[in-house]
Design an enzyme around this catalytic site. Structure first.
Site, short mmCIF file in Angstrom:
data_model
loop_
_atom_site.label_atom_id
_atom_site.label_comp_id
_atom_site.label_asym_id
_atom_site.label_seq_id
_atom_site.Cartn_x
_atom_site.Cartn_y
_atom_site.Cartn_z
N ALA A 85 1.85 -1.96 -1.07
CA ALA A 85 1.06 -2.47 -2.18
C ALA A 85 -0.43 -2.48 -1.81
CB ALA A 85 1.52 -3.87 -2.55
N ASP A 108 -1.65 1.15 -1.57
CA ASP A 108 -1.77 1.66 -2.94
C ASP A 108 -3.04 1.17 -3.59
OD1 ASP A 108 1.74 1.61 -3.88
OD2 ASP A 108 0.50 3.12 -2.90
N SER A 140 1.50 14.75 -5.64
CA SER A 140 1.78 13.31 -5.68
C SER A 140 1.39 12.80 -7.06
CB SER A 140 1.03 12.58 -4.59
OG SER A 140 -0.33 12.59 -4.89
N LEU A 141 1.40 11.51 -7.25
CA LEU A 141 1.11 10.96 -8.57
C LEU A 141 -0.02 9.97 -8.51
CD1 LEU A 141 4.76 10.17 -9.73
CD2 LEU A 141 3.29 11.95 -10.66
N GLU A 188 11.14 7.70 -16.21
CA GLU A 188 12.24 7.61 -15.23
C GLU A 188 11.88 6.64 -14.13
OE1 GLU A 188 10.87 11.94 -14.40
OE2 GLU A 188 12.55 11.54 -13.07
N ASP A 191 12.04 4.22 -4.37
CA ASP A 191 11.27 4.10 -3.14
C ASP A 191 12.06 4.75 -2.01
OD1 ASP A 191 9.17 3.40 -1.62
OD2 ASP A 191 9.66 1.26 -1.49
N ARG A 194 8.41 16.81 2.28
CA ARG A 194 7.15 17.13 1.62
C ARG A 194 6.07 17.54 2.62
NH1 ARG A 194 4.13 12.78 -2.11
NH2 ARG A 194 4.44 11.56 -0.23
N GLU A 241 14.51 12.51 -4.76
CA GLU A 241 14.28 11.45 -3.79
C GLU A 241 15.54 11.16 -2.99
OE1 GLU A 241 11.17 10.73 -3.93
OE2 GLU A 241 10.86 8.72 -3.12
N LYS A 272 3.28 1.53 -11.79
CA LYS A 272 3.83 0.70 -10.71
C LYS A 272 4.13 -0.73 -11.17
CE LYS A 272 3.68 2.18 -6.71
NZ LYS A 272 2.81 2.85 -5.80
N CYS A 307 10.19 -33.26 22.41
CA CYS A 307 10.43 -31.83 22.41
C CYS A 307 11.91 -31.56 22.15
CB CYS A 307 10.01 -31.22 23.75
SG CYS A 307 10.49 -29.50 23.89
N CYS A 342 4.42 -29.72 23.44
CA CYS A 342 5.26 -30.37 24.44
C CYS A 342 4.47 -30.35 25.75
CB CYS A 342 6.57 -29.61 24.60
SG CYS A 342 7.47 -30.11 26.07
S1 IVH Z 1 7.73 13.08 -9.92
C1 IVH Z 1 4.09 15.46 -9.40
N1 IVH Z 1 9.68 11.38 -10.24
O1 IVH Z 1 7.05 9.41 -5.84
C2 IVH Z 1 4.76 14.60 -8.41
N2 IVH Z 1 8.47 11.31 -8.23
O2 IVH Z 1 4.15 9.22 -5.84
C3 IVH Z 1 6.21 14.71 -8.57
N3 IVH Z 1 9.27 9.61 -6.65
O3 IVH Z 1 6.44 12.31 -4.00
C4 IVH Z 1 6.84 13.42 -8.46
N4 IVH Z 1 10.89 8.85 -7.90
O4 IVH Z 1 8.65 11.07 -3.62
C5 IVH Z 1 8.72 11.81 -9.43
N5 IVH Z 1 11.42 9.96 -10.67
C6 IVH Z 1 10.49 10.39 -9.86
C7 IVH Z 1 10.28 9.82 -8.59
C8 IVH Z 1 9.25 10.32 -7.80
C9 IVH Z 1 10.28 8.75 -6.75
C10 IVH Z 1 8.37 9.75 -5.51
C11 IVH Z 1 8.30 11.15 -4.97
C12 IVH Z 1 6.87 11.57 -5.10
C13 IVH Z 1 6.17 10.26 -5.16
C14 IVH Z 1 4.86 10.40 -5.92
#
Ligand code: IVH
Length: 699
Positions: A35, A38, A83-84, A114, A118, A137, A194, A332, A426, A444
Site C-alpha cells: 500500500a 503503491d 502494468s496498470l 474483474e 494478489d 513477467r 495470475e 484498488k 518479573c 526487571c
Molecule cells: S490485466 C495491462 N487483470 O496486476 C496489464 N492484471 O498491476 C495487464 N493482475 O501484472 C494486467 N489480476 O499481475 C490484469 N484480472 C487481472 C489481474 C491482473 C491481477 C496483476 C497482474 C498485472 C498486475 C498489474
C-alpha cells in the site's frame, strides 16, 4: 510547488521507489507494504502526468516488475507484459474516465470488470494447442522460463481443448471458436494470468511449518512467487498453486475483452465468476463496493479490481502511457484494517530487562499478512487504548509493516473482559521491577533473571556477535531448559554427547553444531565487546570501545586473550570512558558497572579459560586513510555486501552513519541508490562510487 520543487520531489520518489522495487521484485523481500509503495508510485505517476517534461526513460513508471534472475533461462516477450495505473477512489476513477473520453471521444465506452488477484503474473505459450513454455513477467520485456514449475499447477491445461459451454456459445462465439480451433491445430496462443495461493493452502502450509518449528511465511503472494522461482519443481508441486487467466494476447479476431474471457472458459481455464460487463461508471462503482464487502471472504487475496474498456478497437486507440495501457486501470481497495479479538496479553522481556506487553489475537489475515500479535509498547499505551483481555480491536497495517492496535470496539464488550495489569514482579524470575522516573518502561533489575539471561544468550550467538549458525533461539532455550548451559561461556564447552538427549538432534546435526561452535572461538575485538550485551553498547559503541582498547594493547599484538581485554576495559575509569568520543555519561556508566561487576568477572574468566581468541585489527598506515571520516552508504555495490563495505571502512579508521548530515564526509553510492543521494547533493557532501572507493582503499 515550484517547478524546481516538483522536479526534486519526482527525483526523490523515483529513487525511493526503485530501491523498494528492487527489494520486492528482485530479492523477494520488503521493507514497506504494498500500500505504501503503491501510494509512492501513484504520487509519482500523477506528478509526471501533470509535468510530462520531467518523465525520464528510467522512471519506475516506465518499467514493470523486477529483473530476471540468472538461474532461469530468459524468455523474450513478443508482446510486452504491461502494468496498470492505480486509482484509489471513485473520484480518481471518474477522472480516469474523463481522460480516456477526451483522448478518444468517438470510442465505445462499456467496461469489463474483474478481480485483481494478489499473485504473480505468468505468460503461458501454447504451440499447436500444447503448453510449450511459461514465463514470469521479469522486466516486462524479458522474463524467466519457469515452465517446469508452472506445469505443476493443476488448473493450467497442458493441452488446450474446446469445452463446449452453452452459457457462452452463441453465433458470435461460433466464429471465434472456429479461429481458435485453427490456432490449436497450427499456431501459437499466448495466455496471461495470475498464479496465486489460496488463503486456505497458505494457512495449512504455515500450520505445518509451525509444527515443525520452521519460520512462518509472511503472505500468500510471496509464498506463491517463491515457489515458482524454485529450481526444484517438486517444491512448486507441493504448494498447490492456482492460476486464473485474465487475457488472451493472440489476435483471434476478438471484438472485446469479454470475448477473451469467454474463450478462456471454453478452453478449460478457471474463471473469475464476478467478472463481467458494466455499462457505465456508476455500475463499476457499485461492483467495486460489492467486492470490497466480499473481499475478506474470498478464497484468495485480491487488492482491487481491474477495469478495462471492453471494446478492443477503442482500447487500442487509447494506446499506452508509460508502461500501462490507457484503456485499463487498477481500481484498488483502501489499505487494510481488520478486527480481531485479543485473547491474551503477555509480557516479553528484553536482554536489558525491559518488559513489554504484547497483545495476542485470534489470527487474522490483514494487509496481506497473518497477524497474531502486536506490541502494546507499555502500560500507558494500554491505558490510553482502554484495552482489556477479550476485547475486539481494530488492527491496522497501512503505511507501516508493523501491525498496530488502533482502537477498542467497546460496544462489543459482554462484561467478561478482563483488565490487564503489568506484573509487580518479573514474570520470569520473580525479581524486582522498577520504573525509572520520567520513563514509561518497566525493567526487571535482577541480574540473574533467567529470561534476561536467555535473551543474552541469543544476543551472544547472533550474527553480529559470535555468529554461531544453527544455534537459534529454540535450541538455546532447550539447552537452557535441560540445564546444559547456564551462561554463554557454557556454549563453548558443549560436547556432542550433551546434545544427543535433545530431540530433533540426529547424530549428524549434533556433530555439525559442535563443529560450528568450535569454529567460532576466534572473534574480532569489537564483536566480542558487542557480544557481551552491555546495556547501551550497540555495534557502533562496541567499535569505538574496541578502538580505545586496542590502543592500550602492548606491542601491537594481533591476537589477545579475554583476560587481556577485560583488564584493559576494567582499568578505564568513568572519566576515561566519558572522554572517548561518542560515549556519553549514561553509556560510560553502564560500561563501568559491567566490568566492575563480580558476576561478569567470573563469566569473563570462564571465557578466558576456554581459550577464546580475540583478534585485534592491524594498525597500519592505511588505517588512517579514513581516520575520523564519516561514511554513509546507499544503493547496492557490486563487489561488497553492505556489511562487508562497512567492515572495510572501519578497518581503515572510518565511521559509519545511517543518515546523511552536515557531518558526513562521504556518501558511498552504489546502483539504485536511495534518497540519501539527493540529501548528499543538497548538503554538498562528497559522493563517491564503488570505483572511487576501490581506488581510495588501494592507493
Ligand atoms: S490485466 C495491462 N487483470 O496486476 C496489464 N492484471 O498491476 C495487464 N493482475 O501484472 C494486467 N489480476 O499481475 C490484469 N484480472 C487481472 C489481474 C491482473 C491481477 C496483476 C497482474 C498485472 C498486475 C498489474
Amino acid at each position: 510547488m515550484t517547478k524546481k520543487g516538483i522536479k526534486q520531489r519526482i527525483n526523490k520518489l523515483k529513487k525511493e521507489i526503485n530501491y523498494h522495487r528492487y527489494l520486492y521484485h528482485v530479492l523477494d523481500t520488503r521493507e514497506i507494504s504494498d500500500a505504501v509503495l503503491d501510494s509512492l508510485k501513484h504520487e509519482l505517476y500523477r506528478l509526471e502526468q501533470q509535468n510530462p517534461e520531467f518523465i525520464t526513460e528510467d522512471s519506475p513508471t516506465q518499467r514493470v516488475g523486477g529483473e530476471a534472475l540468472d538461474k532461469f533461462k530468459k524468455v523474450y516477450h513478443k508482446v510486452k507484459m504491461l502494468s496498470l495505473e492505480d486509482v484509489f477512489s471513485t473520484g480518481e476513477f471518474e477522472d480516469w474516465e474523463k481522460r480516456i473520453k477526451k483522448v478518444s471521444p468517438s470510442g465505445k465506452y462499456e467496461y469489463f470488470g474483474e478481480l485483481k488477484i494478489d499473485g504473480f503474473a505468468i505468460s503461458l505459450n501454447y504451440e499447436n494447442g500444447l503448453l510449450k513454455f511459461a514465463s514470469t513477467r521479469g522486466d516486462g520485456e524479458i522474463g524467466e522460463d519457469v515452465t517446469k514449475n508452472i506445469k505443476t499447477i493443476e488448473s493450467i491445461p497442458l493441452a488446450l481443448n474446446i469445452h463446449e459451454d452453452e452459457n457462452v456459445i452463441n453465433d458470435d462465439m461460433n466464429i471465434y471458436i472456429k479461429s481458435i480451433k485453427k490456432l490449436l491445430e497450427r499456431g501459437n496462443l499466448e495466455i496471461r494470468g495470475e498464479v496465486y495461493m489460496s488463503r486456505k493452502v497458505f494457512l495449512e502450509i504455515n500450520k505445518e511449518r509451525k509444527k515443525k518449528g520452521e519460520p512462518l511465511y509472511a503472505n500468500p503472494r510471496n509464498t506463491a512467487a517463491g515457489s515458482i522461482r524454485q529450481l526444484d519443481p517438486k517444491i512448486a508441486a507441493s504448494r498447490k498453486l492456482e492460476f486464473l487467466p485474465y487475457a488472451i494476447i493472440t489476435d483471434f479476431g476478438q471484438d472485446g475483452h469479454k470475448d477473451e474471457h469467454n474463450i478462456l472458459k471454453i478452453l478449460g481455464f478457471k474463471r473469475d465468476k464476478y467478472a463481467g460487463i458494466f455499462s457505465n461508471i456508476s455500475e463499476v462503482e457499485s461492483f467495486w463496493k460489492d467486492i470490497l464487502k466480499r473481499r475478506e471472504k474470498l478464497a484468495y487475496q485480491i487488492d482491487g479490481l481491474v477495469i478495462s474498456v471492453n471494446d478492443n478497437a477503442t482500447f487500442k486507440k487509447l494506446g499506452v502511457v508509460g508502461k500501462a495501457p490507457r484503456g485499463a486501470v487498477a481500481f484498488k481497495f483502501p489499505a487494510e484494517e481488520s478486527t480481531t479479538k485479543v485473547e491474551d496479553i503477555s509480557v516479553q522481556i528484553g536482554r536489558t530487562g525491559a518488559l513489554t506487553p504484547v497483545a495476542h489475537f485470534l489470527p487474522v489475515l490483514i494487509g496481506g499478512t497473518i497477524v497474531t500479535r502486536a506490541s502494546l509498547h507499555n502500560e500507558d499505551e494500554i491505558r490510553r487504548l482502554d484495552l482489556k483481555i477479550g476485547d475486539t480491536v481494530i488492527i491496522k497495517r497501512s503505511g507501516d509493516v508493523i501491525p498496530k492496535v488502533v482502537s477498542v470496539l467497546k460496544n462489543l464488550r459482554v462484561g467478561k473482559e478482563m483488565d490487564f495489569k503489568m506484573p509487580k514482579n518479573c514474570p520470569f524470575c520473580g525479581g524486582k521491577i522498577e520504573r525509572k522516573e520520567g520513563e514509561v518502561i518497566l525493567k526487571c533489575v535482577n541480574k540473574k533473571c533467567s529470561a534476561k539471561h536467555r535473551e543474552a544468550l541469543r544476543h551472544f550467538t547472533s550474527k553480529k556477535a559470535f555468529d554461531i549458525v544453527g544455534l537459534g533461539p529454540q535450541i538455546l532455550n532447550k539447552l537452557a531448559d535441560e540445564g546444559l548451559i547456564s551462561d554463554f561461556a557454557d556454549i563453548f564447552s558443549l560436547r556432542e554427547g550433551d546434545l544427543l538427549p535433545i530431540e530433533r538432534f540426529a547424530e549428524r546435526s549434533a556433530s555439525k553444531l559442535i563443529e560450528a561452535i568450535q569454529q567460532k572461538k576466534e572473534i574480532t575485538l569489537a564483536k566480542f565487546i558487542y557480544s557481551l550485551g552491555i546495556q547501551h553498547v550497540g555495534e557502533e559503541t562496541a567499535l569505538t570501545l574496541a578502538g580505545s582498547t586496542s590502543a592500550e594493547i602492548k606491542s601491537q599484538k594481533s591476537k589477545v586473550t579475554v583476560d587481556e581485554v577485560s583488564s584493559i576495559l576494567k582499568s578505564f575509569s568513568l572519566e576515561d570512558l566519558e572522554k572517548i568520543q561518542d560515549i556519553g555519561p549514561k553509556v560510560a556508566e553502564s560500561i563501568h558497572i559491567y566490568f566492575n561487576d563480580i558476576n561478569n568477572k567470573v563469566l569473563l574468566e570462564k571465557l578466558n579459560n576456554l581459550n577464546i581468541i580475540i583478534n585485534i585489527p592491524k594498525v597500519n598506515l592505511k588505517k588512517y586513510i579514513f581516520s575520523a571520516k564519516v561514511f554513509v552508504l546507499t544503493g547496492e555495490l557490486e563487489g561488497f555486501t553492505r556489511d562487508k563495505a562497512k567492515e572495510v571502512i572501519r578497518s581503515f579508521g572510518g565511521e559509519i552513519s545511517s543518515s546523511v548530515s552536515k557531518k558526513t564526509d562521504y556518501l558511498l553510492a552504489g546502483e539504485n541508490h536511495g534518497s540519501k543521494y539527493d540529501k548528499a547533493k543538497e548538503l554538498e557532501v562528497k559522493i563517491i562510487n564503488e570505483k572511487d572507493f576501490l581506488k581510495m582503499i588501494n592507493s
